[in-house]
Design a protein around this motif. Sequence first.
Motif, mmCIF file in Angstrom:
data_model
loop_
_atom_site.group_PDB
_atom_site.id
_atom_site.type_symbol
_atom_site.label_atom_id
_atom_site.label_comp_id
_atom_site.label_asym_id
_atom_site.label_seq_id
_atom_site.Cartn_x
_atom_site.Cartn_y
_atom_site.Cartn_z
ATOM 1 N N ALA A 1 33.604 72.157 42.803
ATOM 2 C CA ALA A 1 34.368 70.929 42.601
ATOM 3 C C ALA A 1 33.529 69.890 41.860
ATOM 4 C CB ALA A 1 34.823 70.371 43.950
ATOM 5 N N LYS A 2 34.210 68.961 41.267
ATOM 6 C CA LYS A 2 33.548 67.873 40.540
ATOM 7 C C LYS A 2 32.568 67.146 41.452
ATOM 8 C CE LYS A 2 34.627 63.687 37.841
ATOM 9 N NZ LYS A 2 33.854 64.060 36.648
ATOM 10 N N GLY A 3 31.355 66.964 40.972
ATOM 11 C CA GLY A 3 30.346 66.232 41.722
ATOM 12 C C GLY A 3 29.537 67.063 42.696
ATOM 13 N N GLU A 4 29.913 68.322 42.905
ATOM 14 C CA GLU A 4 29.140 69.175 43.811
ATOM 15 C C GLU A 4 27.792 69.534 43.197
ATOM 16 O OE1 GLU A 4 30.798 72.180 46.907
ATOM 17 O OE2 GLU A 4 31.930 72.524 45.064
ATOM 18 N N ARG A 5 26.836 69.833 44.075
ATOM 19 C CA ARG A 5 25.535 70.356 43.649
ATOM 20 C C ARG A 5 25.327 71.658 44.394
ATOM 21 N NH1 ARG A 5 22.245 65.864 41.692
ATOM 22 N NH2 ARG A 5 23.672 64.099 41.552
ATOM 23 N N VAL B 1 26.340 69.918 39.347
ATOM 24 C CA VAL B 1 25.118 70.688 39.103
ATOM 25 C C VAL B 1 25.244 72.088 39.697
ATOM 26 C CG1 VAL B 1 22.646 70.873 39.666
ATOM 27 C CG2 VAL B 1 23.614 68.656 39.010
ATOM 28 N N LEU B 2 24.890 73.086 38.885
ATOM 29 C CA LEU B 2 24.675 74.456 39.370
ATOM 30 C C LEU B 2 23.232 74.800 39.044
ATOM 31 C CD1 LEU B 2 25.738 77.113 40.587
ATOM 32 C CD2 LEU B 2 26.332 77.828 38.265
ATOM 33 N N MET B 3 22.459 75.083 40.079
ATOM 34 C CA MET B 3 21.017 75.268 39.921
ATOM 35 C C MET B 3 20.636 76.684 40.328
ATOM 36 S SD MET B 3 18.040 72.839 41.520
ATOM 37 C CE MET B 3 17.856 73.529 43.153
ATOM 38 N N VAL B 4 20.177 77.477 39.356
ATOM 39 C CA VAL B 4 19.678 78.825 39.637
ATOM 40 C C VAL B 4 18.217 78.691 40.028
ATOM 41 C CG1 VAL B 4 19.293 81.133 38.698
ATOM 42 C CG2 VAL B 4 21.253 79.778 37.909
ATOM 43 N N THR B 5 17.856 79.178 41.222
ATOM 44 C CA THR B 5 16.479 78.962 41.659
ATOM 45 C C THR B 5 16.035 79.990 42.695
ATOM 46 O OG1 THR B 5 14.912 77.308 42.493
ATOM 47 C CG2 THR B 5 17.105 77.319 43.494
#
Length: 247
Positions: free
Chosen positions: A27-31, A186-190
């Motif tokens: 969703a919009k604004g999710e991290r 934000v979608l953060m691959v880590t």
Amino acid sequence: MTLDVRDLAYAYPDGTQALFGVTLSIAKGERVALLGPNGAGKTTLVMHLNGILTAGHGEVSVAGLPVRKDTLKEIRRRVGLVFQDPDDQLFMPTVREDVAFGPANMGLRGADLEHAVVTALEKVGMADVIDRPPHHLSFGQRRRVAVATVLAMDPEILVLDEPSSNLDPASRRELAEILRGLDVTVLMVTHDLPYALELCDRSVILSGGVIAADGPTHEILADGDLLAEHRLELPYGFAVPTPPARG
């Protein structure tokens, strides 16, 4: 939904099946942190989000716009990809020219282009290096400029590939503060599980080309058996804090 992935499957030309029907909505604004062992399909999934790869089966849409060959220009404005190595992203003589490259390609000119460049650099605390050559900057500074090159496009979603890798502790903390202050999905691959806990309320484990878990980051990281099953490890001695009680 800012990002909607439905039944996404993909096999590489050599026949290697990388994704087996992945469904994911953000969703919009999710991290959201995307976790998983090497070879899980994380990079393959990310490359579908802005059309570097196109679905063998299933579909991907960004803010309602399907990812297709005829929509790629707009999709690549909406989905900003920040690579693990900033030197893959910075190739112009000065920081100003690097950050201007994307919005200029989209047709921005003159004062509007300058505003986009300066604003993006201010967001990452790098406006003072605007006229310096990127290769004169530290690795951490180059990573922040790489983020700015994407922010200058005013994306709907920021996709970061291993943002904390190779950063010293101070640079790691400074980048976290910058990312927390951004008003963007934000979608953060880590592989950096503490970083995921610090920045993302939600985490998704991708393993063997399928989504193995999706939930609050603190719950996923507190499940030692789940992490071990998917070759994920917290640093030695790191304890996942108990989240505050609600209500």
